[in-house]
Design a protein around this motif. Sequence first.
Motif, mmCIF file in Angstrom:
data_model
loop_
_atom_site.group_PDB
_atom_site.id
_atom_site.type_symbol
_atom_site.label_atom_id
_atom_site.label_comp_id
_atom_site.label_asym_id
_atom_site.label_seq_id
_atom_site.Cartn_x
_atom_site.Cartn_y
_atom_site.Cartn_z
ATOM 1 N N GLU A 1 1.024 -0.832 -0.082
ATOM 2 C CA GLU A 1 0.541 0.165 0.163
ATOM 3 C C GLU A 1 1.112 1.040 -0.044
ATOM 4 O OE1 GLU A 1 -3.352 0.509 -0.050
ATOM 5 O OE2 GLU A 1 -3.878 -1.557 0.418
ATOM 6 N N PHE A 2 0.892 2.413 -1.053
ATOM 7 C CA PHE A 2 1.567 3.387 -1.120
ATOM 8 C C PHE A 2 1.010 4.373 -0.876
ATOM 9 C CE2 PHE A 2 3.486 0.006 -4.286
ATOM 10 C CZ PHE A 2 4.616 0.000 -4.258
ATOM 11 N N ARG A 3 1.315 5.140 -0.072
ATOM 12 C CA ARG A 3 1.027 6.446 0.809
ATOM 13 C C ARG A 3 2.313 7.560 0.599
ATOM 14 N NH1 ARG A 3 -3.703 4.309 2.252
ATOM 15 N NH2 ARG A 3 -3.725 2.398 3.140
ATOM 16 N N GLU A 4 1.183 9.244 0.552
ATOM 17 C CA GLU A 4 2.260 10.134 0.248
ATOM 18 C C GLU A 4 2.537 10.552 2.042
ATOM 19 O OE1 GLU A 4 2.078 14.690 -0.616
ATOM 20 O OE2 GLU A 4 0.362 13.871 -2.068
ATOM 21 N N GLN A 5 3.980 10.661 2.014
ATOM 22 C CA GLN A 5 4.000 10.683 2.903
ATOM 23 C C GLN A 5 4.089 12.615 2.569
ATOM 24 O OE1 GLN A 5 4.032 9.235 5.811
ATOM 25 N NE2 GLN A 5 5.148 10.610 7.320
ATOM 26 N N ASP A 6 4.956 13.198 1.978
ATOM 27 C CA ASP A 6 5.433 14.747 1.933
ATOM 28 C C ASP A 6 6.389 14.583 0.597
ATOM 29 O OD1 ASP A 6 5.835 17.331 2.587
ATOM 30 O OD2 ASP A 6 8.088 16.907 3.044
ATOM 31 N N LEU B 1 9.422 2.141 4.432
ATOM 32 C CA LEU B 1 9.348 0.811 4.249
ATOM 33 C C LEU B 1 8.097 0.361 5.148
ATOM 34 C CD1 LEU B 1 10.435 -0.981 1.853
ATOM 35 C CD2 LEU B 1 8.563 -0.632 1.498
ATOM 36 N N VAL B 2 7.476 -0.054 5.875
ATOM 37 C CA VAL B 2 6.670 -0.120 7.608
ATOM 38 C C VAL B 2 6.388 -1.475 7.243
ATOM 39 C CG1 VAL B 2 5.189 0.199 9.373
ATOM 40 C CG2 VAL B 2 6.329 2.497 7.802
ATOM 41 N N ASP B 3 6.950 -2.473 8.240
ATOM 42 C CA ASP B 3 5.427 -3.759 8.510
ATOM 43 C C ASP B 3 4.114 -3.084 8.586
ATOM 44 O OD1 ASP B 3 7.607 -4.622 7.189
ATOM 45 O OD2 ASP B 3 8.550 -5.562 8.747
ATOM 46 N N THR B 4 3.137 -3.853 8.284
ATOM 47 C CA THR B 4 1.659 -3.235 8.741
ATOM 48 C C THR B 4 0.957 -4.986 9.020
ATOM 49 O OG1 THR B 4 1.771 -1.171 7.420
ATOM 50 C CG2 THR B 4 -0.514 -2.216 8.683
#
Length: 428
Positions: free
Chosen positions: A362-367, A421-424
């Motif tokens: 899942e791709f999320r725009e952080q900044d 990258l974040v393990d979710t």
Amino acid sequence: MRLVQVFVPEGDLDLVIETADEIGVDYAVSEETSRGEFEAVVSMPVPPAAVEPLLSALRDAGFDEDSYTVVTAAETIVSSRTEELVDEFVGTRISREELSARAADLAPAASTYFVLLVVSTAIATAGLLLDSAATIIGAMVVAPLMGPALAASVGVVVDDDELATRGVVLQVFGLLASIATAALIGWLLRGTVLLPPGFDVTTVPQVRERITPDLLAVFLALGSGIAGVVSLVRNVGSVLVGVAIAVALVPPAATVGLGIAWAHPTMIVTAGTLVLVNMLSINLTALILLWISGYRPHRGANVDRVYGRIRSRVAVLVVAIAVLSLVLGGVTYGTYQTAAVEHDVQTELATMSDDPAFAELEFREQDVQYELVDVYADNRPVVTVLVERPPGEREPDDFADRVRERLEAATGVELEVIVELVDTRRSG
């Protein structure tokens, strides 16, 4: 309706009566028994459109201008005869003499003007820092900027150099006072407990709105000038129009002051350009509309000279606005580019999240770090992407490059991409 009262010097009564008869207005003569300078007072109820022809006829007939001619607004006139007068003198604008008087009244004494301006700027500055549109609008009610803006143009059109100079001086020094007030307030507040730690003035929406102006700002200023002239020549809605003109001038002037307090050159240039464009546009529309409305100097010999002055001023204003509009155009383009990059990044990340090629990622725009100055400095946008992945899943070694290539293809711009990258694990 208007009530025109003429204080008639000794020997001029027949002249005044003959002039009234020629114009076709009713009159009443009252004997004057005060100090002997005047033999009578002639009172004439007339429609607003008849005031200027009447005064011009008196002047052309040789009536002594050292006497008194008083024009007052009549709240109510009960008479069937007024209908005939209104039908005979058609028009909605006030007379040249009333225009000059009202323009002079709208430019208050310097002490009153600067006190009100400093107070309104202080309120507007607080509204900008607090991001409070209601506070900014409240400050506009106090700001006295409509008068000088219109007085300058009226003075030029009716050939009143003193009024024109006063209007220009009040505008220039008023805006400088507004900028200085905001700069002082910003300097005093910066680094205090009244502002949060690390406060970035450029991120406040109300401030940002005025440091990223676009070409639509020109239309706002032109509209304010048109509304100001209409309200003046027809005597309607002056308070609301004053607010409109103040909105176009005080908040951006206060923003320039904040830019000085925070030593931010971009803020000073962009907000300062907006202030100048607004001020010049208001003066331009006022000059043009007053002349089109038919206002002229009362001495016919001066008409050509005044027309030449107006043409030269209009030319200078148009050139200045055109040059400044190039800056606004550049800001408009730069703002569009930064918004387009951010929008394309968001859209492409949403597409990538649904792409089977990226499995369960899942791709999320952080900044997205891409400011107006970066567009013209040719700096690459820095995009930080947060990617959620199931625990234990490994990404390819070239994963960051693949993300960058997808985003560059979508935006058409070279990017610097940071992938986090974040393990979710999500509950069912």
